[in-house]
Write an enzyme that holds these catalytic residues in place. Structure first.
Site, PDB file in Angstrom:
ATOM      1  CB  CYS A 103      11.978  49.612  -8.527  1.00 50.51           C
ATOM      2  SG  CYS A 103      12.787  48.588  -7.264  1.00 50.51           S
ATOM      3  CB  CYS A 184      15.469  47.548  -8.138  1.00 49.85           C
ATOM      4  SG  CYS A 184      14.727  48.964  -7.295  1.00 49.85           S
TER       5      CYS A 184
END
Length: 297
Positions: A103, A184
């Protein structure tokens, strides 16, 4: 061109300086694998070799049967003609390839390959499709099957534009879809401001990756528009197709920012073209330059 194929030299230079040096080696010394219109020569050796290099040196935490990767890849391509490979043909192979989902590190790009390669070599914690196992293994390779004999066609493969079920396109479409679906945190999109339609709905980013992004997983979409040092300056955050991209992001509920003339990207351009008039300034002035401030909702 794959940054993982460059072996970093042990020096006393700073981390950034070493990364810039490695980028120079990639840019000027390491040519990509070239085909003469057909399947890339020595394709099997390249695919298996890159696979082992990835799991042994690039990401030793991964476990993968590289011989099985080749077998499933060959099984997906060889029995078919050069224009009949569907996305689903690669699903068995892709299912055995592990992929990270770091992420806040995902980088998407369109028509900015050289800049993407330079940026990811210099900047730590940036993750592109080319950094995944499938992207690393098949980056800049060509292939297609041949109906008249069992094996790959090393003489001639069709252009993507003439073949809706092109074997290379179908693999990248499937890989791009999965890459986008796992994105993400804060992600970056790198676009070329020196061409018309910097954001193109027919590109891999515009037609596949953008649709795969999940607003519940992605916190911010940070767009960076970079133009050639001497132009043309066709598109920007507030001009052209980039504005269309922003509208799509807003409609789908994404938070976003957009930056023109990012300082890091400008520095990378000046490293390649130090004599360009726009780069002729003292280092202290350049370091104080912040470029255009990000804009956002």
């Amino acid at each position: 061109m794959i940054k993982g194929e460059v072996v970093a030299m042990e020096t006393t230079l700073s981390s950034t300086a070493k990364n810039v040096f490695v980028w120079f080696i990639v840019l000027f010394c390491c040519g990509g694998w070239k085909s003469e219109g057909g399947t890339t020569p020595n394709l099997k050796s390249i695919v298996i070799g890159r696979c082992y290099n990835y799991i042994m040196l690039i990401n030793p935490t991964f476990s993968c049967d590289c011989e099985e990767v080749w077998r499933l890849f060959e099984e997906a391509v060889v029995p078919k003609s050069s224009c009949s490979n569907q996305v689903k043909d690669y699903q068995k192979m892709l299912s055995i390839l592990p992929q990270n989902s770091p992420c806040h590190q995902f980088l998407f790009w369109s028509k900015t390959r050289w800049m993407m390669e330079a940026y990811t070599t210099l900047m730590e914690n940036v993750y592109t499709l080319e950094d995944t196992l499938v992207g690393y293994v098949f980056n800049q390779l060509d292939w297609c099957g041949h109906l008249q004999h069992t094996g790959f066609d090393f003489e001639s493969c069709p252009e993507w534009s003439t073949c809706p079920l092109h074997p290379v396109y179908s693999l990248w479409r499937q890989a791009s879809q999965h890459f986008a679906e796992t994105a993400c945190g804060n992600i970056t999109v790198l676009l070329n401001g020196s061409i018309a339609s910097a954001f193109n709905r027919k590109s891999m980013f515009g037609s596949v990756e953008l649709n795969g992004l999940n607003p519940s997983m992605v916190e911010y979409v940070n767009i960076k528009v970079v133009s050639n040092l001497r132009g043309p300056f066709i598109e920007s955050c507030s001009l052209g197709s980039v504005a269309e991209l922003i509208q799509i992001l807003q409609f789908r509920g994404f938070k976003w920012t957009c930056t023109d003339n990012d300082l890091t990207l400008k520095l990378l351009q000046c490293v390649q073209s130090p004599q360009d008039p726009s780069c002729q300034m003292c280092s202290s002035s350049l370091l104080q330059t912040q470029g255009s401030p990000p804009i956002g909702p």
